[in-house]
Design a protein around this motif. Structure first.
Motif, PDB file in Angstrom:
ATOM      1  N   LEU A 340       1.142  -1.219  -0.054  1.00  0.00           N
ATOM      2  CA  LEU A 340       0.052  -0.064   0.148  1.00  0.00           C
ATOM      3  C   LEU A 340       0.752   1.012   0.027  1.00  0.00           C
ATOM      4  N   ALA A 341       2.048   1.143   0.766  1.00  0.00           N
ATOM      5  CA  ALA A 341       2.922   2.343   0.794  1.00  0.00           C
ATOM      6  C   ALA A 341       3.447   2.706  -0.509  1.00  0.00           C
ATOM      7  N   GLY A 342       3.858   1.546  -1.239  1.00  0.00           N
ATOM      8  CA  GLY A 342       4.512   1.795  -2.702  1.00  0.00           C
ATOM      9  C   GLY A 342       3.486   1.995  -3.840  1.00  0.00           C
ATOM     10  N   LEU A 343       2.274   1.762  -3.301  1.00  0.00           N
ATOM     11  CA  LEU A 343       1.144   2.073  -4.645  1.00  0.00           C
ATOM     12  C   LEU A 343       0.987   3.710  -4.668  1.00  0.00           C
ATOM     13  N   LEU A 344       1.037   4.359  -3.368  1.00  0.00           N
ATOM     14  CA  LEU A 344       0.929   5.742  -3.587  1.00  0.00           C
ATOM     15  C   LEU A 344       2.093   6.364  -4.027  1.00  0.00           C
ATOM     16  N   ARG A 345       3.203   5.813  -4.628  1.00  0.00           N
ATOM     17  CA  ARG A 345       3.923   6.451  -5.212  1.00  0.00           C
ATOM     18  C   ARG A 345       4.411   6.195  -6.725  1.00  0.00           C
ATOM     19  N   ASP A 346       5.182   6.925  -7.465  1.00  0.00           N
ATOM     20  CA  ASP A 346       5.210   6.759  -8.717  1.00  0.00           C
ATOM     21  C   ASP A 346       6.430   5.694  -9.255  1.00  0.00           C
ATOM     22  N   PRO A 347       6.325   4.770  -9.673  1.00  0.00           N
ATOM     23  CA  PRO A 347       7.262   3.477  -9.739  1.00  0.00           C
ATOM     24  C   PRO A 347       8.298   3.986 -10.962  1.00  0.00           C
ATOM     25  N   LEU A 348       7.688   4.828 -11.815  1.00  0.00           N
ATOM     26  CA  LEU A 348       8.467   5.116 -13.117  1.00  0.00           C
ATOM     27  C   LEU A 348       9.229   6.608 -13.319  1.00  0.00           C
ATOM     28  N   HIS A 349       8.997   7.268 -11.975  1.00  0.00           N
ATOM     29  CA  HIS A 349       9.437   8.426 -12.072  1.00  0.00           C
ATOM     30  C   HIS A 349      11.120   8.289 -11.865  1.00  0.00           C
ATOM     31  N   VAL A 350      11.874   9.119 -12.782  1.00  0.00           N
ATOM     32  CA  VAL A 350      13.358   8.918 -12.741  1.00  0.00           C
ATOM     33  C   VAL A 350      13.864  10.203 -12.233  1.00  0.00           C
ATOM     34  N   ASP A 351      14.749  10.256 -11.383  1.00  0.00           N
ATOM     35  CA  ASP A 351      15.612  11.260 -10.751  1.00  0.00           C
ATOM     36  C   ASP A 351      17.140  10.894 -10.849  1.00  0.00           C
ATOM     37  N   ALA A 352      17.567  11.632 -11.770  1.00  0.00           N
ATOM     38  CA  ALA A 352      18.962  10.973 -12.156  1.00  0.00           C
ATOM     39  C   ALA A 352      19.997  11.574 -11.310  1.00  0.00           C
ATOM     40  N   ALA A 353      19.441  12.479 -10.388  1.00  0.00           N
ATOM     41  CA  ALA A 353      20.469  13.137  -9.327  1.00  0.00           C
ATOM     42  C   ALA A 353      20.475  12.133  -8.184  1.00  0.00           C
ATOM     43  N   ALA A 354      19.565  11.254  -7.748  1.00  0.00           N
ATOM     44  CA  ALA A 354      19.360  10.464  -6.703  1.00  0.00           C
ATOM     45  C   ALA A 354      19.712   9.139  -7.139  1.00  0.00           C
ATOM     46  N   ARG A 355      20.596   9.021  -8.078  1.00  0.00           N
ATOM     47  CA  ARG A 355      20.728   7.391  -8.267  1.00  0.00           C
ATOM     48  C   ARG A 355      21.338   6.666  -7.162  1.00  0.00           C
ATOM     49  N   LEU A 356      20.983   5.402  -7.023  1.00  0.00           N
ATOM     50  CA  LEU A 356      21.483   4.606  -5.729  1.00  0.00           C
ATOM     51  C   LEU A 356      21.598   5.345  -4.378  1.00  0.00           C
ATOM     52  N   ALA A 357      20.841   6.210  -4.247  1.00  0.00           N
ATOM     53  CA  ALA A 357      20.622   6.815  -3.070  1.00  0.00           C
ATOM     54  C   ALA A 357      20.366   6.041  -1.773  1.00  0.00           C
ATOM     55  N   ALA A 358      20.663   6.388  -0.718  1.00  0.00           N
ATOM     56  CA  ALA A 358      20.526   5.463   0.431  1.00  0.00           C
ATOM     57  C   ALA A 358      19.219   5.861   1.035  1.00  0.00           C
ATOM     58  N   PRO A 359      18.520   4.778   1.787  1.00  0.00           N
ATOM     59  CA  PRO A 359      17.265   4.953   2.252  1.00  0.00           C
ATOM     60  C   PRO A 359      17.167   6.309   3.345  1.00  0.00           C
ATOM     61  N   SER A 360      16.124   6.928   3.179  1.00  0.00           N
ATOM     62  CA  SER A 360      15.722   8.450   3.664  1.00  0.00           C
ATOM     63  C   SER A 360      14.541   8.453   3.826  1.00  0.00           C
ATOM     64  N   ALA A 361      14.251   9.782   4.484  1.00  0.00           N
ATOM     65  CA  ALA A 361      12.537   9.897   4.525  1.00  0.00           C
ATOM     66  C   ALA A 361      11.981   9.902   3.231  1.00  0.00           C
ATOM     67  N   ALA A 362      12.696  10.835   2.181  1.00  0.00           N
ATOM     68  CA  ALA A 362      12.041  10.722   0.859  1.00  0.00           C
ATOM     69  C   ALA A 362      11.939   9.468   0.209  1.00  0.00           C
ATOM     70  N   HIS A 363      12.757   8.492   0.168  1.00  0.00           N
ATOM     71  CA  HIS A 363      13.049   7.287  -0.161  1.00  0.00           C
ATOM     72  C   HIS A 363      13.179   6.310   0.867  1.00  0.00           C
ATOM     73  N   PRO A 364      12.194   5.826   1.272  1.00  0.00           N
ATOM     74  CA  PRO A 364      12.282   4.816   2.672  1.00  0.00           C
ATOM     75  C   PRO A 364      13.288   3.526   2.365  1.00  0.00           C
ATOM     76  N   LEU A 365      13.318   3.006   1.111  1.00  0.00           N
ATOM     77  CA  LEU A 365      14.012   1.823   0.640  1.00  0.00           C
ATOM     78  C   LEU A 365      15.137   2.258  -0.169  1.00  0.00           C
ATOM     79  N   GLY A 366      15.314   3.453  -0.407  1.00  0.00           N
ATOM     80  CA  GLY A 366      16.507   4.066  -1.323  1.00  0.00           C
ATOM     81  C   GLY A 366      15.764   3.923  -2.661  1.00  0.00           C
TER      82      GLY A 366
END
Length: 608
Positions: A340-366
């Motif tokens: 349910l938490a993942g369905l609320l987010r866009d799975p195809l949005h690409v953020d080139a500046a955040a490639r392989l980013a560590a888990p954070s509040a914005a990206h709980p699983l990186g």
């Protein structure tokens, strides 16, 4: 001989499908050859006709099949469409590599099985057995598909810790991780089966007499092992067959030049002659292992097989673990929350500046290698995989009911012995990689356990007194089926099909991991794992997140099945009976334990 003759027709049909791959493919084989060998030549009709004539593809289906079969009899496996070289030498070399890897994996499996059942052997030989010990751990390991174990081992032991090489073949150190990846699930399944069978052997009169006579515990344990081996050898044959399917993913991941990796590369490149030879070799290898296990069981039984002197094993009632159901509920809630938490987010949005980013509040699983949110792709992948698995389970339920009532035993056993990965390779050769091909491949083999279950219940119901009474009163076939047979068959088989949904999802994920299932950029767990494996050294979370989700799904399948079995056992014990009352067995439990499917779905002896 009777066993072989009854299955020869089905085997020949499977071989014929392999031989007809060049005619069944939706792409023009001449175009494939042209693009691979003569990229500078235009695809004119004259050029394509010349290629078809030169490769023997200008005839009809029977002509193509006849030429392929005649070549097999001469030891000629044809020429590669891509390289133009004979297929035989490469496939022979790959066969030797796969045989060595399967031998090492079988050794790991046997050692792990003995280790998991050691406690039961020791306590049973000393008359101190009150509960089996290997169940939870073995079932959890057995539920993990080989590609998942291989990915985790490669990420942790090879990339992060550097203990073993991650790629290659030739040295003893390069054999360790592939053998462990294939041997751990197989050994866990074998250990679970052995651990479940041993209490019945120790409960027999000979064991009590041997203990009273002062026979050493080691000899009693050895006799118990010999007592259960004949029943386990057919299962061992299926486990070895499962190794042929697991070899495809493991060899591909570790760059092992075996049959599995060669077959996968050929399927993705549409090099059908190589694919034909590899799939045929894997199929024959699995069938030879099953036949050897069956022969071994007959040799171990000896005269007891003919005169019925060896009674079947009857397991004693052991206490069911009460923590199984709460654990299953916890994992189900956890998986649902992540979805349910993942369905609320866009799975195809690409953020080139955040490639392989560590888990954070914005990206709980990186994020993954393209900067896409891992949680979003995990949630959408859950929905896609589970919905597809439910649809496939519904189709396999219908096929299983039809085949089971038709008593298609030979076809059922052949399909049950085919790993979904081999079916996926054939489907990719025909239609190319894709979600529809993967779904068709899993459906083509997943109906077999349901058919075997239906067949057992159908035979039991036909022998019930109420059916005989209805026949004597003049009941027709439709009335018998609707009012007497289906009420006893349908409920347990439907429950069985529901319990197999997670296993079907894991099979789909395995094909996605190999690139034979859902294609990019659609989110799918197996594909997420394979896409991010090359970046495991820089960031482990894009690999470990889908790996953890797959592990949770596999363990959830095992715990759910165990909770259903335990609930029934506890209700039966509370009622003061050893099992269902006479005449109601078909409506409360299946007549026989369902054979474990090799490969991705490894829940042993599930009794829905």
């Amino acid at each position: 001989m009777k066993y072989l003759a009854s299955r020869l027709g089905t085997l020949l049909a499977v071989v014929a499908v392999i031989g007809l791959l060049p005619r069944l493919t939706r792409t023009d084989p001449a175009l494939t050859i042209l693009h691979a060998r003569y990229a500078d030549r235009p695809p004119t009709p004259a050029v394509l006709d010349a290629i078809r004539t030169g490769t023997g593809l200008d005839g009809g289906p029977l002509d193509v099949l006849g030429r392929w079969a005649a070549g097999l009899l001469r030891g000629d496996l044809g020429e590669s469409w891509v390289s133009g070289q004979p297929v035989g030498p490469d496939v022979t070399s790959a066969f030797g590599v796969s045989l060595a890897l399967m031998g090492a994996s079988s050794g790991v499996a046997l050692l792990l099985a003995l280790a998991l059942s050691a406690g039961t052997l020791r306590r049973g030989a000393r008359r101190r057995l009150v509960a089996t010990r290997a169940g939870a751990a073995a079932a959890a390991l057995a539920a993990l598909p080989e590609f998942l174990v291989a990915a985790v081992l490669a990420t942790v032991l090879a990339v992060q810790l550097g203990w073993f090489p991650a790629l290659g073949w030739g040295g003893a150190d390069q054999l360790v991780l592939p053998a462990l990846a294939m041997g751990i699930p197989a050994g866990a399944l074998l250990g679970r089966l052995l651990d479940d069978a041993l209490p019945a052997a120790f409960a027999e009169p000979w064991a009590r007499a041997a203990t009273a006579g002062g026979l050493p515990a080691r000899r009693i344990a050895a006799h118990a092992l010999r007592r259960v081996l004949p029943a386990l050898l057919p299962q061992l044959g299926l486990i070895v067959v499962g190794l042929t399917g697991g070899a495809v993913a493991v060899e591909s991941l570790y760059a092992v030049p075996g049959l599995g990796g060669t077959a996968l590369a050929a399927a993705l490149a549409q090099d059908l002659p190589v694919l034909q030879a590899c799939v045929l070799a894997l199929l024959l290898l699995g069938l030879a292992a099953g036949l050897a296990a069956r022969t071994g069981a007959r040799l171990l039984l000896g005269p007891a097989r003919a005169d019925g002197a060896l009674p079947p094993l009857v397991a004693p009632h052991l206490p069911a673990r009460r923590a199984v159901a709460p654990a299953a509920v916890f994992l189900a809630v956890l998986l649902l929350a992540v979805t349910l938490a993942g369905l609320l987010r866009d799975p195809l949005h690409v953020d080139a500046a955040a490639r392989l980013a560590a888990p954070s509040a914005a990206h709980p699983l990186g994020t993954d290698s393209l900067g896409r949110d891992v949680l979003a792709r995990l949630g959408h992948g859950t929905a896609r995989t589970v919905l597809t698995a439910v649809a496939i389970s519904a189709a396999t339920l219908a096929l299983g009911l039809l085949a089971g009532t038709a008593r298609a035993g030979a076809l059922t056993e052949t399909a049950n012995a085919l790993p979904a990965v081999l079916a996926g390779l054939v489907a990719a050769g025909i239609a190319g990689p894709g979600a529809w091909g993967a779904a068709a491949a899993v459906t083509a083999v997943a109906w077999a356990p349901l058919a075997a279950h239906t067949s057992a219940l159908y035979a039991q119901e036909r022998a019930a007194p109420h059916v005989a009474a209805a026949v004597s009163l003049g009941a027709g076939r439709l009335h018998l089926l609707r009012r007497h047979l289906l009420p006893g068959i349908l409920p347990p088989v439907v429950r069985h099909a529901v319990l197999r949904v997670p296993g079907v999802a894991l099979a789909l994920a395995s094909l996605g991991f190999l690139g034979l299932g859902t294609q990019a950029p659609a989110p799918e767990w197996g594909r997420m794992l394979s896409e991010n494996m090359p970046y495991a050294e820089r960031a482990a979370w894009p690999v470990l997140a889908p790996a953890a989700a797959l592990a949770v799904l596999g363990v959830l399948a095992v715990l759910t099945s165990a909770a259903v079995r335990g609930g029934r056992a506890n209700r039966a014990a509370a009622a003061g009976q050893d099992g269902p009352p006479p005449g109601t067995a078909a409506r409360s439990a299946p007549a026989v334990a369902v054979t474990a499917r090799p490969g991705a779905d490894r829940t042993p002896a599930a009794r829905p």
